[in-house]
Design a protein around this motif. Structure first.
Motif, PDB file in Angstrom:
ATOM      1  N   GLY A   1      15.495   5.586  -6.862  1.00 48.16           N
ATOM      2  CA  GLY A   1      14.058   5.330  -7.004  1.00 48.16           C
ATOM      3  C   GLY A   1      13.576   5.762  -8.362  1.00 48.16           C
ATOM      4  O   GLY A   1      14.262   6.491  -9.096  1.00 48.16           O
ATOM      5  N   LYS A   2      12.404   5.293  -8.714  1.00 45.22           N
ATOM      6  CA  LYS A   2      11.727   5.703  -9.944  1.00 45.22           C
ATOM      7  C   LYS A   2      10.379   6.293  -9.578  1.00 45.22           C
ATOM      8  O   LYS A   2       9.897   6.144  -8.459  1.00 45.22           O
ATOM      9  CB  LYS A   2      11.525   4.505 -10.882  1.00 45.22           C
ATOM     10  CG  LYS A   2      12.786   3.986 -11.523  1.00 45.22           C
ATOM     11  CD  LYS A   2      12.447   2.942 -12.595  1.00 45.22           C
ATOM     12  CE  LYS A   2      13.675   2.522 -13.368  1.00 45.22           C
ATOM     13  NZ  LYS A   2      13.326   1.585 -14.472  1.00 45.22           N
TER      14      LYS A   2
ATOM     15  N   ILE B   1       6.504   6.189  -9.331  1.00 48.16           N
ATOM     16  CA  ILE B   1       5.619   5.038  -9.194  1.00 48.16           C
ATOM     17  C   ILE B   1       4.633   4.943 -10.352  1.00 48.16           C
ATOM     18  O   ILE B   1       3.925   3.955 -10.488  1.00 48.16           O
ATOM     19  CB  ILE B   1       4.851   5.068  -7.854  1.00 48.16           C
ATOM     20  CG1 ILE B   1       3.955   6.311  -7.770  1.00 48.16           C
ATOM     21  CG2 ILE B   1       5.807   4.997  -6.687  1.00 48.16           C
ATOM     22  CD1 ILE B   1       3.028   6.305  -6.570  1.00 48.16           C
TER      23      ILE B   1
ATOM     24  N   THR C   1       9.607   5.815  -5.760  1.00 39.88           N
ATOM     25  CA  THR C   1       9.406   4.534  -5.086  1.00 39.88           C
ATOM     26  C   THR C   1       9.984   4.498  -3.675  1.00 39.88           C
ATOM     27  O   THR C   1       9.680   3.585  -2.915  1.00 39.88           O
ATOM     28  CB  THR C   1      10.016   3.396  -5.910  1.00 39.88           C
ATOM     29  OG1 THR C   1      11.368   3.722  -6.255  1.00 39.88           O
ATOM     30  CG2 THR C   1       9.231   3.155  -7.184  1.00 39.88           C
TER      31      THR C   1
ATOM     32  N   TYR D   1       0.980   0.893 -12.258  1.00 36.58           N
ATOM     33  CA  TYR D   1       2.135   0.508 -11.463  1.00 36.58           C
ATOM     34  C   TYR D   1       1.689   0.017 -10.099  1.00 36.58           C
ATOM     35  O   TYR D   1       0.634   0.388  -9.595  1.00 36.58           O
ATOM     36  CB  TYR D   1       3.095   1.692 -11.320  1.00 36.58           C
ATOM     37  CG  TYR D   1       3.818   2.002 -12.603  1.00 36.58           C
ATOM     38  CD1 TYR D   1       5.041   1.418 -12.888  1.00 36.58           C
ATOM     39  CD2 TYR D   1       3.250   2.854 -13.541  1.00 36.58           C
ATOM     40  CE1 TYR D   1       5.693   1.674 -14.085  1.00 36.58           C
ATOM     41  CE2 TYR D   1       3.894   3.127 -14.738  1.00 36.58           C
ATOM     42  CZ  TYR D   1       5.118   2.525 -15.009  1.00 36.58           C
ATOM     43  OH  TYR D   1       5.755   2.776 -16.192  1.00 36.58           O
TER      44      TYR D   1
ATOM     45  N   SER E   1       1.463   0.455  -6.754  1.00 35.03           N
ATOM     46  CA  SER E   1       1.647   1.518  -5.769  1.00 35.03           C
ATOM     47  C   SER E   1       0.299   1.871  -5.177  1.00 35.03           C
ATOM     48  O   SER E   1      -0.733   1.785  -5.835  1.00 35.03           O
ATOM     49  CB  SER E   1       2.262   2.759  -6.418  1.00 35.03           C
ATOM     50  OG  SER E   1       1.416   3.245  -7.438  1.00 35.03           O
TER      51      SER E   1
ATOM     52  N   THR F   1       5.226   3.552   1.122  1.00 37.28           N
ATOM     53  CA  THR F   1       4.880   3.531  -0.295  1.00 37.28           C
ATOM     54  C   THR F   1       4.027   2.329  -0.658  1.00 37.28           C
ATOM     55  O   THR F   1       3.536   2.246  -1.766  1.00 37.28           O
ATOM     56  CB  THR F   1       6.142   3.515  -1.164  1.00 37.28           C
ATOM     57  OG1 THR F   1       6.935   2.369  -0.829  1.00 37.28           O
ATOM     58  CG2 THR F   1       6.964   4.765  -0.961  1.00 37.28           C
TER      59      THR F   1
ATOM     60  N   ARG G   1       4.310  -0.840  -1.555  1.00 36.29           N
ATOM     61  CA  ARG G   1       4.553  -1.507  -2.829  1.00 36.29           C
ATOM     62  C   ARG G   1       4.849  -2.988  -2.658  1.00 36.29           C
ATOM     63  O   ARG G   1       5.074  -3.692  -3.637  1.00 36.29           O
ATOM     64  CB  ARG G   1       5.726  -0.861  -3.571  1.00 36.29           C
ATOM     65  CG  ARG G   1       5.521   0.582  -3.925  1.00 36.29           C
ATOM     66  CD  ARG G   1       6.653   1.088  -4.786  1.00 36.29           C
ATOM     67  NE  ARG G   1       6.604   0.585  -6.146  1.00 36.29           N
ATOM     68  CZ  ARG G   1       7.571  -0.095  -6.739  1.00 36.29           C
ATOM     69  NH1 ARG G   1       8.649  -0.447  -6.066  1.00 36.29           N
ATOM     70  NH2 ARG G   1       7.465  -0.475  -7.990  1.00 36.29           N
TER      71      ARG G   1
ATOM     72  N   GLY H   1       8.789  -1.290  -0.384  1.00 37.88           N
ATOM     73  CA  GLY H   1       9.449  -1.193  -1.676  1.00 37.88           C
ATOM     74  C   GLY H   1      10.697  -0.332  -1.659  1.00 37.88           C
ATOM     75  O   GLY H   1      11.107   0.201  -2.660  1.00 37.88           O
TER      76      GLY H   1
END
Length: 452
Positions: A54-55, A57, A79, A298, A300, A314, A316, A430
């Motif tokens: 993940g990154k 958000i 994420t 982003y 989110s 999340t 997304r 997501g």
């Protein structure tokens, strides 16, 4: 900025096969932002075997004090739905003291931060550990007020594994490696030479670099367009975008907004590794409507506010898609009551996906919470490689504001890379396959008591 006297020469350092060329002996206090990428290794860690779990958000703030050798790194949500936090060793102190970690200048252009790392998910026991992360910090050759900060592949045994970061083992079911990337600016600096601090410009979304004292490129300096009180910058048409970001007549026309940078970016400057960070979008609408607010960032939304879900939502959109354009949200108000549809023309500086591969997500109120859903293809039209036309109704399904004559909506275009994707899908959380596997492992280990 000044360097510590004995360390004016920047050496080259070999770490594995990479050549490091950071700046040792930095002094002063710097503020900026970073974006985290969390990688994991299902087995032995080696380049090519890792998974991106993940990154962040969104970009998160950090502050570096090179005089006192400490750093404050703010966390955000990954994420996959986990919040993460970078803490002091032992998670000591109160408030920001608890989050302030010490570091060592290695005198070779790298700096090692000794810190705690914790992921917040009560279903797996909120695991944490004390660890370290080594950064290469390099003074920008074109701007001594700016440093670029990247994470170094630095393993305790001294043998790199080819993956940025430092392995954290024995805490999570798989080995994880946090990778932070970002930049920071010297506190109080004014690179543009106009008396407006770099920090304030970045807070306002302006480009602080010396050759960009006119962020929107309309021939009027940022300092002039900010007005007499830069802390409260001019927004002549009250559309939510300040004059210093809106070029030309757009700054005076509430039916046109321009200069909205995508992905937490700054117009004309890529803030993170996201390819479209710093590209812009503009939108127009006809009478009797006008814009009253614009935000971008982003894709989110807040996680489940009630905390009822075993896996935090999340919100997304669908798993497996890359939301490279991020999300842009508009607030509008009408001067007269009409029942006709509202047509908004949205133009991106970046090229949009082809019509056959374009999906458009929009926010929708579901059970009192905002969620992303895919818009039906007859609700919008791709006019050309950069432009969309979106049809909305006041108090229609995509209007988040129940007040008549006020309309709030948000959209996120994305390329459909999933093949048989359906218009009715959406709000998949997501969470990619690798992350779902991690969640399953974490939950299983929690049941066995393997996670502290």
């Amino acid at each position: 900025m000044k360097l510590k006297a004995a360390l004016m020469v920047t050496p080259l350092l070999m770490i594995g096969s990479a050549v490091m060329a950071g700046t040792p002996g930095l002094t002063g206090i710097y503020h900026g932002q970073h974006l985290i990428t969390m990688r994991g290794c299902p087995g032995a860690c080696q380049a090519g075997s890792e998974l991106v779990l993940g990154k962040g958000i969104q970009n998160a703030d950090w502050s570096w004090n090179f005089d006192e050798d400490w750093v404050l790194i703010r966390g955000t949500t990954l994420t996959v739905g986990f919040d993460y936090e970078v803490q002091s060793i032992g998670n000591q102190g109160q408030g920001d003291d608890r989050l302030t970690a010490g570091f060592t200048d290695n005198l070779d252009g790298t700096y090692t931060v000794y810190h705690g790392f914790q992921i917040y998910n009560p279903n797996v026991g909120n695991p944490r550990t004390d660890t370290s992360t080594t950064f290469e910090i390099t003074e920008d050759p074109d701007n001594p007020n700016l440093v670029v900060i990247t994470t170094v592949d630095d393993e305790p045994g001294g043998v790199p594994d080819g993956i940025p970061g430092t392995q954290i083992v024995g805490v999570f079911p798989m080995t994880v490696q946090p990778d932070f990337e970002g930049s920071a600016r010297l506190e109080g600096s004014s690179s543009g030479g106009d008396g407006i601090s770099d920090q304030l410009k970045e807070q306002l979304g302006l480009n602080p670099d010396a050759d960009n004292a006119d962020t929107d490129g309309d021939g009027l300096p940022d300092a002039e367009e900010l007005g007499a009180d830069p802390e409260n910058p001019l927004d002549s048409d009250a559309d939510g975008v300040i004059d210093a970001l809106e070029p030309g007549e757009a700054a005076q026309d509430p039916r046109l907004v321009a200069g909205a940078a995508l992905l937490d970016g700054i117009p004309g400057r890529q803030v993170t590794g996201d390819a479209l960070s710093g590209t812009t979008a503009e939108a127009s609408v006809g009478e009797p409507w006008r814009f009253t607010g614009v935000t971008s960032g982003y894709m989110s939304l807040a996680t489940d506010p009630d905390g009822d879900s075993a896996i935090p939502d999340t919100t997304r959109g669908d798993a497996g898609l890359e939301y490279q354009y991020g999300f842009i949200r508009f607030d509008m108000q009408a001067s007269a009551m009409i029942s006709d549809p509202v047509t908004v023309r949205l133009t991106f500086q970046a090229t949009l996906p082809e019509s056959s591969r374009l999906l458009l997500y929009a926010t929708q109120a579901i059970d009192g919470n905002e969620r992303y859903q895919v818009m039906a293809s007859d609700a919008y039209q791709r006019l050309d490689d950069h432009t969309l036309e979106i049809r909305l109704y006041d108090n229609g399904p995509w209007d988040l504001n129940p007040v008549a004559g006020v309309l709030t909506f948000g959209v996120a275009p994305v390329e459909n890379t999933l093949g048989g994707h359906q218009e009715s899908s959406g709000n998949g959380g997501g969470i990619g396959g690798a992350a779902l596997a991690l969640l399953a492992i974490l939950a299983a280990c929690r049941r066995r008591g393997a996670v502290p």
